[in-house]
Design a protein around this motif. Structure first.
Motif, PDB file in Angstrom:
ATOM      1  N   GLY A  10     156.614  17.634  34.252  1.00  0.00           N
ATOM      2  CA  GLY A  10     157.085  18.219  33.011  1.00  0.00           C
ATOM      3  C   GLY A  10     157.858  17.247  32.156  1.00  0.00           C
ATOM      4  O   GLY A  10     158.053  16.086  32.509  1.00  0.00           O
ATOM      5  N   GLY A  43     149.825  24.907  26.896  1.00  0.00           N
ATOM      6  CA  GLY A  43     150.947  24.498  27.721  1.00  0.00           C
ATOM      7  C   GLY A  43     150.557  24.094  29.126  1.00  0.00           C
ATOM      8  O   GLY A  43     149.465  24.416  29.615  1.00  0.00           O
ATOM      9  N   THR A  63     152.693  23.203  33.123  1.00  0.00           N
ATOM     10  CA  THR A  63     153.932  23.432  33.872  1.00  0.00           C
ATOM     11  C   THR A  63     155.011  22.418  33.524  1.00  0.00           C
ATOM     12  O   THR A  63     154.759  21.210  33.478  1.00  0.00           O
ATOM     13  N   GLU A 116     158.705  21.562  27.804  1.00  0.00           N
ATOM     14  CA  GLU A 116     159.670  22.156  26.878  1.00  0.00           C
ATOM     15  C   GLU A 116     159.315  21.730  25.464  1.00  0.00           C
ATOM     16  O   GLU A 116     159.153  20.546  25.179  1.00  0.00           O
ATOM     17  N   PHE A 154     150.521  29.416  26.767  1.00  0.00           N
ATOM     18  CA  PHE A 154     151.191  28.883  27.952  1.00  0.00           C
ATOM     19  C   PHE A 154     150.959  29.794  29.167  1.00  0.00           C
ATOM     20  O   PHE A 154     151.781  29.857  30.061  1.00  0.00           O
ATOM     21  N   CYS A 194     151.613  29.012  33.256  1.00  0.00           N
ATOM     22  CA  CYS A 194     152.466  27.826  33.315  1.00  0.00           C
ATOM     23  C   CYS A 194     153.852  28.219  33.818  1.00  0.00           C
ATOM     24  O   CYS A 194     154.392  29.253  33.431  1.00  0.00           O
ATOM     25  N   VAL A 247     158.509  26.775  31.624  1.00  0.00           N
ATOM     26  CA  VAL A 247     158.259  26.331  30.262  1.00  0.00           C
ATOM     27  C   VAL A 247     159.313  26.899  29.325  1.00  0.00           C
ATOM     28  O   VAL A 247     159.937  27.923  29.611  1.00  0.00           O
ATOM     29  N   GLN A 296     152.755  33.689  27.506  1.00  0.00           N
ATOM     30  CA  GLN A 296     153.309  33.061  28.702  1.00  0.00           C
ATOM     31  C   GLN A 296     153.183  34.015  29.881  1.00  0.00           C
ATOM     32  O   GLN A 296     153.994  34.048  30.768  1.00  0.00           O
TER      33      GLN A 296
END
Length: 209
Positions: free
Chosen positions: A119, A140, A142, A145, A181, A184, A187, A207
């Motif tokens: 990441g 996205g 794993t 940010e 994402f 993931c 995140v 997400q």
């Protein structure tokens, strides 16, 4: 002694002279010379305003150890590697900003099923126009940010027909997202706004696991 240049720029031997000469020996004061060297060393560590020296405190404070900073100058998108201070990726504005973000994400986390130790942070520089056009979903991985400079920076969908995320299955099938994402771990997306641009069936952030 002249006025200091700091913090606008770093001082040097010209802007920080060591003073006059000793009245008896005519030699330059050693203590003044040491003091000047110490001041310059401190300035170098702190950094001038908007320093580009990656080890300076000013630089690290602004980018908080981001892996990449995305910059848009109205004509091109650039991805600056904050570890090497080089531009690793660039795209013209006509192609949108989604593709360059995906290139950066893939360089930080090469595998979709990345382990928990992977990441990194991607920061977005402020842009006077305030809008990053997103022509393809930002996919996205794993540990990624995404950090914007504030809610006045907007990610706006620019191509509804192509906004199908790869994490959602085959192209053109299922839900669509600006930030996809799904599946993931660890995140974070913050300090930015998302505009779906009235595209039917398009969501802002996915997400779900």
């Amino acid at each position: 002694m002249s006025e200091t240049n700091f913090p606008g720029s770093l001082d040097n031997n010209t802007s920080l002279p060591v003073g006059g000469t000793d009245a008896v020996t005519g030699s330059i004061s050693v203590s003044n010379s040491h003091l000047r060297a110490a001041i310059q060393a401190v300035e170098a560590k702190v950094g001038a305003t908007s320093s580009v020296v990656t080890s300076s405190m000013d630089y690290l404070r602004r980018y908080q150890n981001a892996y990449y900073t995305i910059i848009f100058d109205g004509t091109n998108y650039y991805a600056r590697n904050e570890k090497t201070a080089t531009v690793d990726f660039s795209n013209p504005a006509s192609t949108g900003g989604g593709g360059i973000v995906n290139s950066v994400i893939a360089s930080i986390v090469p595998a979709l099923n990345a382990p928990f130790g992977s990441g990194g942070k991607i920061s977005f520089a402020p842009f006077s126009g305030g809008t990053y056009a997103v022509e393809t979903p930002i996919i996205g991985r794993t540990g990624i940010e995404i950090e914007g400079p504030g809610r006045n920076l907007e990610f706006k969908a620019s191509n509804g027909a192509a906004m199908q995320g790869v994490n959602q299955g085959a192209y053109g099938v299922g839900c669509k997202f600006v930030f996809d994402f799904r599946d993931c771990n660890r995140v974070s997306i913050h300090d930015l706004s998302v505009d779906c641009n009235a595209v039917v069936g398009l969501g802002g952030i996915n997400q779900r696991r």
